[in-house]
Scaffold this active site. Structure first.
Site, short mmCIF file in Angstrom:
data_model
loop_
_atom_site.label_atom_id
_atom_site.label_comp_id
_atom_site.label_asym_id
_atom_site.label_seq_id
_atom_site.Cartn_x
_atom_site.Cartn_y
_atom_site.Cartn_z
N SER A 1 5.58 0.34 8.83
CA SER A 1 5.95 0.90 7.53
C SER A 1 5.88 2.42 7.56
O SER A 1 6.65 3.05 8.29
CB SER A 1 5.05 0.29 6.45
OG SER A 1 5.55 0.53 5.17
N HIS B 1 8.10 -7.59 3.65
CA HIS B 1 7.65 -6.33 4.26
C HIS B 1 6.42 -6.53 5.15
O HIS B 1 6.07 -5.67 5.95
CB HIS B 1 7.33 -5.31 3.15
CG HIS B 1 7.24 -3.90 3.63
ND1 HIS B 1 8.33 -3.21 4.13
CD2 HIS B 1 6.18 -3.04 3.71
CE1 HIS B 1 7.96 -1.99 4.48
NE2 HIS B 1 6.65 -1.86 4.23
N ASP C 1 12.87 -8.28 2.95
CA ASP C 1 12.01 -7.13 2.64
C ASP C 1 12.45 -6.52 1.30
O ASP C 1 13.58 -6.05 1.17
CB ASP C 1 12.14 -6.10 3.76
CG ASP C 1 11.07 -5.01 3.68
OD1 ASP C 1 10.62 -4.70 2.57
OD2 ASP C 1 10.70 -4.48 4.74
#
Length: 223
Positions: free
Chosen positions: A124, A205, A174
């Protein structure tokens, strides 16, 4: 007889210790048995210990270098500022990318690992600054594993990534990063010459065991 003067050799050695660059991020370093070092870059709210188990799964023989992001967002660490979800403070991103690149170089000197054998593994926010390293400071990385990454910025000058290998793991569902954005990142890196492997997983995610297994298999083949 004591003269009150230190031997020249001792004074010089102490001077070298003072002059040697020291890593300036809060971080963890775990030596490995191979010449590879994994640069572990956590997501928003993580810290320098979060991805240590992931690093061991990706390559149990590699050294692990895991810094904590210096930017605080509502008290939780990140690697660079954002103005909103998916909207980055580009000047801060550039500054933090250069700061992280300098940290890796200083850590290589400090711990004695090979600076040309660094593999980024980011999740991320950490994956986004790893992508920014590739685009702005390509000399730092030859290999990168990007879990749930997006385009961090468009560089003014396209880097030469002809020697870079990049693996991108994306979630088909996501809610933060649409598949079109992941494809845009892959295309940007390929246009700079990188060899890019893009994998989609039936996930959001969050990081999944399938992500880790696929990334590990890919990394193993690069030896």
């Amino acid at each position: 007889m004591q003269t009150g003067h230190r031997p020249v050799a001792t004074t010089f050695a102490n001077l070298l210790l003072v002059m040697r660059p020291r890593p300036d991020f809060i971080h963890e370093f775990i030596p490995g048995s191979s010449n590879r070092t994994l640069l572990l870059l956590h997501g928003t709210g993580g810290n320098e210990r979060d991805l240590i188990p992931l690093g061991r799964e990706l390559d149990p023989t590699a050294a692990l270098l895991s810094p904590r992001g210096k930017v605080l967002e509502n008290g939780i660490p990140r690697f660079f500022r954002r103005l909103a979800e998916g909207v980055f403070d580009l000047q801060d991103l550039k500054n933090r990318t250069n700061e992280l690149a300098d940290f890796v170089a200083a850590a290589a000197q400090h711990y004695g690992f090979a600076a040309d054998k660094v593999v980024a593994a980011g999740y991320s926010n950490g994956a986004n600054i790893a992508a920014s390293l590739l685009l702005l400071r390509p000399e730092v990385l030859s290999v990168a594993i990007l879990f749930r990454a997006m385009v961090p910025l468009i560089p003014e000058t396209k880097p030469n990534l002809s020697s870079a290998n990049v693996w991108i793991g994306a979630g088909s569902y996501d809610p933060i990063i649409p598949t079109s954005e992941t494809k845009r990142l892959a295309e940007l890196l390929r246009s700079a010459g990188a060899d890019v492997t893009l994998r989609y997983f039936p996930a959001g995610h969050e990081l999944t065991p399938d992500d880790v297994e696929a990334a590990r298999d890919w990394l193993t083949l690069l030896r």
